[in-house]
Design a protein around this motif. Sequence first.
Motif, PDB file in Angstrom:
ATOM      1  N   LEU B  89    -117.981  23.812 -16.838  1.00  0.00           N
ATOM      2  CA  LEU B  89    -117.424  24.096 -18.153  1.00  0.00           C
ATOM      3  C   LEU B  89    -116.785  22.865 -18.801  1.00  0.00           C
ATOM      4  CD1 LEU B  89    -117.087  26.391 -20.092  1.00  0.00           C
ATOM      5  CD2 LEU B  89    -114.972  27.005 -18.946  1.00  0.00           C
ATOM      6  N   LYS B  90    -117.300  22.521 -19.979  1.00  0.00           N
ATOM      7  CA  LYS B  90    -116.792  21.346 -20.680  1.00  0.00           C
ATOM      8  C   LYS B  90    -116.501  21.691 -22.136  1.00  0.00           C
ATOM      9  CE  LYS B  90    -119.734  18.529 -17.796  1.00  0.00           C
ATOM     10  NZ  LYS B  90    -121.113  18.025 -17.716  1.00  0.00           N
ATOM     11  N   ILE B  91    -115.548  20.989 -22.720  1.00  0.00           N
ATOM     12  CA  ILE B  91    -115.300  21.146 -24.153  1.00  0.00           C
ATOM     13  C   ILE B  91    -115.550  19.803 -24.829  1.00  0.00           C
ATOM     14  CG2 ILE B  91    -113.613  21.755 -25.942  1.00  0.00           C
ATOM     15  CD1 ILE B  91    -112.252  23.589 -24.008  1.00  0.00           C
ATOM     16  N   GLY B  92    -116.392  19.823 -25.845  1.00  0.00           N
ATOM     17  CA  GLY B  92    -116.688  18.585 -26.558  1.00  0.00           C
ATOM     18  C   GLY B  92    -118.136  18.151 -26.455  1.00  0.00           C
ATOM     19  N   ASP B  93    -118.939  18.884 -25.688  1.00  0.00           N
ATOM     20  CA  ASP B  93    -120.360  18.522 -25.653  1.00  0.00           C
ATOM     21  C   ASP B  93    -121.159  19.464 -26.552  1.00  0.00           C
ATOM     22  OD1 ASP B  93    -120.288  20.773 -24.165  1.00  0.00           O
ATOM     23  OD2 ASP B  93    -121.258  19.946 -22.383  1.00  0.00           O
ATOM     24  N   LYS B  94    -122.451  19.578 -26.323  1.00  0.00           N
ATOM     25  CA  LYS B  94    -123.306  20.328 -27.245  1.00  0.00           C
ATOM     26  C   LYS B  94    -122.898  21.800 -27.372  1.00  0.00           C
ATOM     27  CE  LYS B  94    -128.099  21.055 -28.529  1.00  0.00           C
ATOM     28  NZ  LYS B  94    -129.497  21.201 -28.083  1.00  0.00           N
ATOM     29  N   LYS B  95    -122.473  22.359 -26.268  1.00  0.00           N
ATOM     30  CA  LYS B  95    -122.149  23.791 -26.239  1.00  0.00           C
ATOM     31  C   LYS B  95    -120.749  24.046 -26.814  1.00  0.00           C
ATOM     32  CE  LYS B  95    -122.542  27.922 -23.582  1.00  0.00           C
ATOM     33  NZ  LYS B  95    -123.645  28.802 -23.945  1.00  0.00           N
ATOM     34  N   ILE B  96    -120.687  24.931 -27.795  1.00  0.00           N
ATOM     35  CA  ILE B  96    -119.405  25.274 -28.414  1.00  0.00           C
ATOM     36  C   ILE B  96    -118.638  26.226 -27.499  1.00  0.00           C
ATOM     37  CG2 ILE B  96    -118.360  26.470 -30.383  1.00  0.00           C
ATOM     38  CD1 ILE B  96    -120.883  25.486 -32.005  1.00  0.00           C
ATOM     39  N   ALA B  97    -117.391  25.870 -27.174  1.00  0.00           N
ATOM     40  CA  ALA B  97    -116.605  26.677 -26.245  1.00  0.00           C
ATOM     41  C   ALA B  97    -116.050  27.921 -26.929  1.00  0.00           C
ATOM     42  CB  ALA B  97    -115.457  25.839 -25.688  1.00  0.00           C
ATOM     43  N   VAL B  98    -116.099  29.043 -26.246  1.00  0.00           N
ATOM     44  CA  VAL B  98    -115.512  30.271 -26.800  1.00  0.00           C
ATOM     45  C   VAL B  98    -114.348  30.705 -25.911  1.00  0.00           C
ATOM     46  CG1 VAL B  98    -115.888  32.646 -27.499  1.00  0.00           C
ATOM     47  CG2 VAL B  98    -117.719  30.968 -27.780  1.00  0.00           C
TER      48      VAL B  98
END
Lengths: 338, 338, 338, 338
Positions: B89-98
Amino acid sequence: MIVVLKPDITKKQFDYIINRVKKLGLKPHISKGTERTIIGLIGPEDVLRITPLEVFPGVEKVMPVLAPYKLVSREFQTKNTVVKLSQKLKIGDKKIAVIAGPCAIENYDILYEIAKKIKEAGATILRGGAFKPRTSPYSFQGLGEEGLKYLKQVGESLNMSTVTEVMDTRDVGLVSRYSDMLQIGARNMQNFNLLKEVGQTKKPILLKRGLSSTIKELLMSAEYILSSGNFNVILCERGIRTFEDATRNTLDISAVPIIKKLSHLPVIVDPSHASGKWELISPLSKAAVAVGCDGLLIEVHTKPEEAFSDGNQSLIPNRFKELIKELKPIAKATKREI
Amino acid sequence: MIVVLKPDITKKQFDYIINRVKKLGLKPHISKGTERTIIGLIGPEDVLRITPLEVFPGVEKVMPVLAPYKLVSREFQTKNTVVKLSQKLKIGDKKIAVIAGPCAIENYDILYEIAKKIKEAGATILRGGAFKPRTSPYSFQGLGEEGLKYLKQVGESLNMSTVTEVMDTRDVGLVSRYSDMLQIGARNMQNFNLLKEVGQTKKPILLKRGLSSTIKELLMSAEYILSSGNFNVILCERGIRTFEDATRNTLDISAVPIIKKLSHLPVIVDPSHASGKWELISPLSKAAVAVGCDGLLIEVHTKPEEAFSDGNQSLIPNRFKELIKELKPIAKATKREI
Amino acid sequence: MIVVLKPDITKKQFDYIINRVKKLGLKPHISKGTERTIIGLIGPEDVLRITPLEVFPGVEKVMPVLAPYKLVSREFQTKNTVVKLSQKLKIGDKKIAVIAGPCAIENYDILYEIAKKIKEAGATILRGGAFKPRTSPYSFQGLGEEGLKYLKQVGESLNMSTVTEVMDTRDVGLVSRYSDMLQIGARNMQNFNLLKEVGQTKKPILLKRGLSSTIKELLMSAEYILSSGNFNVILCERGIRTFEDATRNTLDISAVPIIKKLSHLPVIVDPSHASGKWELISPLSKAAVAVGCDGLLIEVHTKPEEAFSDGNQSLIPNRFKELIKELKPIAKATKREI
Amino acid sequence: MIVVLKPDITKKQFDYIINRVKKLGLKPHISKGTERTIIGLIGPEDVLRITPLEVFPGVEKVMPVLAPYKLVSREFQTKNTVVKLSQKLKIGDKKIAVIAGPCAIENYDILYEIAKKIKEAGATILRGGAFKPRTSPYSFQGLGEEGLKYLKQVGESLNMSTVTEVMDTRDVGLVSRYSDMLQIGARNMQNFNLLKEVGQTKKPILLKRGLSSTIKELLMSAEYILSSGNFNVILCERGIRTFEDATRNTLDISAVPIIKKLSHLPVIVDPSHASGKWELISPLSKAAVAVGCDGLLIEVHTKPEEAFSDGNQSLIPNRFKELIKELKPIAKATKREI
């Protein structure tokens, strides 16, 4: 509490609301108008505050009737609170308190020199920051306990009361040992744990209004301190954040009479932080006295151009002395003294 | 740093300024115009920040050239920061965190039920408050450590990361033991001691913008954390205070692209606090994804009408599920995933 | 209308209020609570608005129940208004309208060149100012009627509809002869005589929100136009004035869904004026489409660096073309077209 | 004008900028720092204002050095402007002007009665609205020319000067025939055509600050009037729009000393509109006199509860009389008279 219903509310939704509020121990008064039905809810407001009635299907809006604060209100106590700093020194009575000093405590000698001059001019309380809340981590952060010692020593040697800011719940005990009054800065007005912590001391608390806090929120923050057991609270208007950029903040001079009407607590004004410009300290101090404040908080420095912080908004002692002289007839005109 | 001189500056004042800045190790560049003379000062900006040049006689105004922050700036680091919460789990890459969950943790069962449903809908991080900053001392203040335990248990049993607010410097250790990410709330954005304290952990920090803080001030507060050694910072736009009262706050949607330009840190958006109205969560979440945010922070509750706090601004799980579905094509249109 | 009485109201004051409201044809509903008595007033709100009940001795505050606007409200008309500009061109239906062009009309050739390029990119309505409201009397004030002629000529030769601002009641007839739609600028949103004047034409009116006007005030200004007989009104969110200075204004993106809920009128968004920065036009346009706007108003100039006005907030045609392409999938994701 | 360049500017971009500004007749002064290069531009500011330098590739930001106004500035005229209303009556000299009267003119008798009482109390100028800018089209819009006649008749019979608002360029001639001074209301402060129109009369103009206008914008609006040939301008601070809702607007008391520093024009204060509450008129008037205003504008009505407009913010004549008495010692303390 008033509940305004949507025009298209169903019978089922309406009954659900009525049953629900009755279960909460509230008595509903229903008024059917041509366009809207409204329900007046009577009963313990505390119950109402915890129940988000706006979420109920069929509800358009909810309007509170009572103010959310109690202990700080004029209704709770009609007589003005007078806070005692020492046997002789009080804030909130006929005499307007003059609190002055440098933004930050830099060393013993500068503090002593400033304190001596402001005392001669008429100040009775010495201010000076040992813990400084600075926007930048790279700015001078204050001398800490060393600064507190200087403050206490200078205060005692000149027989002045003292006030300084406390920023951290862990420092409340420490600061209380050195200073006569504790200041909660604007940025910490809603640091609720800090409010509870100073509420457990018996020290006078100088509570500054947050940059974008409403008067109601300021009173709610004071309510935290009073409800923790400490009624020695002085409120401070120090400018709010608006779109105007000719001044650092906008002094909300109307806050003084509004607070005096809503609350029994004393209110002082800080023209230095409100304007961020030393040229405005004098006219704004005059306005503050004329409008009915209980005190002034003014930054004074012998060498503003060498101050570690807020030099731009500090008066030199001579101008400060002149200002206090000019304030006397205005205080008299409003049946006060300074 | 640019110093604009008054038109009536004397030779003596001018010389004094030039000598003074030279002593500070700065190099003055003088430009004489028809109406004003200006001095461009070149040298270490840190020196300049500490010297209140506006106080000098003959100076009209001082204009800074460089931004006051360093470590958070795009110039310091051109590549986007990606904050790791876990191996996957990462915040700031392609996937928008929910990030989703209730405003306050009320008990284990409600939290578990909400968490299960939001996980099914697509949330990967569970939020829930154990320490609640409430305007009123009479409102529910949170379950404290008991709430933290529930958060950790539910997070582990559902394999979700967790985030919760820390309000007091004394609680940073405690909260760090239970939660994967620490939230600094809007009211504490300028609680500088708290910023330093969380800066000394290695935990990811979710830093919410203050109600009336400029973007520059938000970046300065992040600078406190980075300069204390912790680069795992995520910024959060959650609405600012304006004159408009149709919403609880005004979502400053422009803050997202502005921050992305000025800083390398990830930025998420909280449409629940920004609007204070559940009906707006869906359109504002769509706007946030379209504008380029790195994550969303959404309040979800199975029974908003019985929530202890912020029921008005919580989605029910079904609406939340539908929202995530509707966000997918918008994320795709902006070359992101959700 | 709810009247909250002071706790210390006298019997005489109470009776006076009751008698007075009855004489006005209103029916009072009295609810006595433990701490306050409130009176719910039912009857024609128009009567109530003219009577300043707060002045009455014994009254603490007065709270309106109904919105002050009628014709613009969703309750008056539940179906969305669709404004027709021509046989084929409508604002407020499935297709999102794209209005573009230079801030000011400078000459025929530049206008024609810009119009040609934006038409190719997908714009259907050409904007351009002939009368310019400029903060400074020394700035370019527009070409006046000459500019209107160019606008009409270019619009006709390229088969585009046109919109331009009218600033003076005396110019409404003139501007109506040349332009398909009349724009009321932000600074004139409460120029009530101008609103009445354009209300007497049948032209579509593009009403921009004032820099510091609430959504309610915007709707009240639209009410002026509708109540003068012209229902062809399009509202425009273009940023409000706040303390944040990283952008020229703060785009209040929440205004779009709020207005769509309260009113049946179409709402468009102007990202150029909202931000004052061309780099933000693209992300803000995406946010506007995602949030549900009915149109976009974008400044485009072939040579922004030579524009007479607002060059900083204008896109070049290539970027504009690219933007429209990027907006298509977002429009589709929200079940719209562009 | 200072141009700050981006750190990654190319040689080509730099040369382009230098060539371009030279062609415009400007002289660039280049200062290369360690992190940024800045260009100081010297030459006619008018040229610079029309050229959007921020659009140039390689430019980070542009900072103006000079104020954008000229004729209204203290630099243009160091001596205070004193506006003559009649042989004896002046605004801007030692004596503080007292302007009072009802919000709206309702009929001859009420106006006469109010005027008689305020004259006895010390007012010298009678105010009253014949054209009323009302948020709602359904509120009382004023008596129009009939009201103007009453104003003139009452003024002449009591030997008072008069002031009333003009809202429409078409009415400037009409209003000028009846009233001694023309008021531009807050909502029309940036109605530039109206400013030009009143600039072509020789009448004294009372220019009220817009609800969300900066002091700089107020001065720019005054510049419109002066540059049209009319130097008889009086500025009026009447409260600005902020987040605080305890008052209708926030009186920006600091505006008075700021404007007195920047401009030679007289400044008066309107505590009625600033607060929206009659209880605040007295303390705010005292603050205004103490801070150094040149006049007061106060709403007075014999029966506020029956007023057609703004009853909540009107004083009754007895309180007004008492207020003027209380202001005398404060005026004296600041070396003024009232």
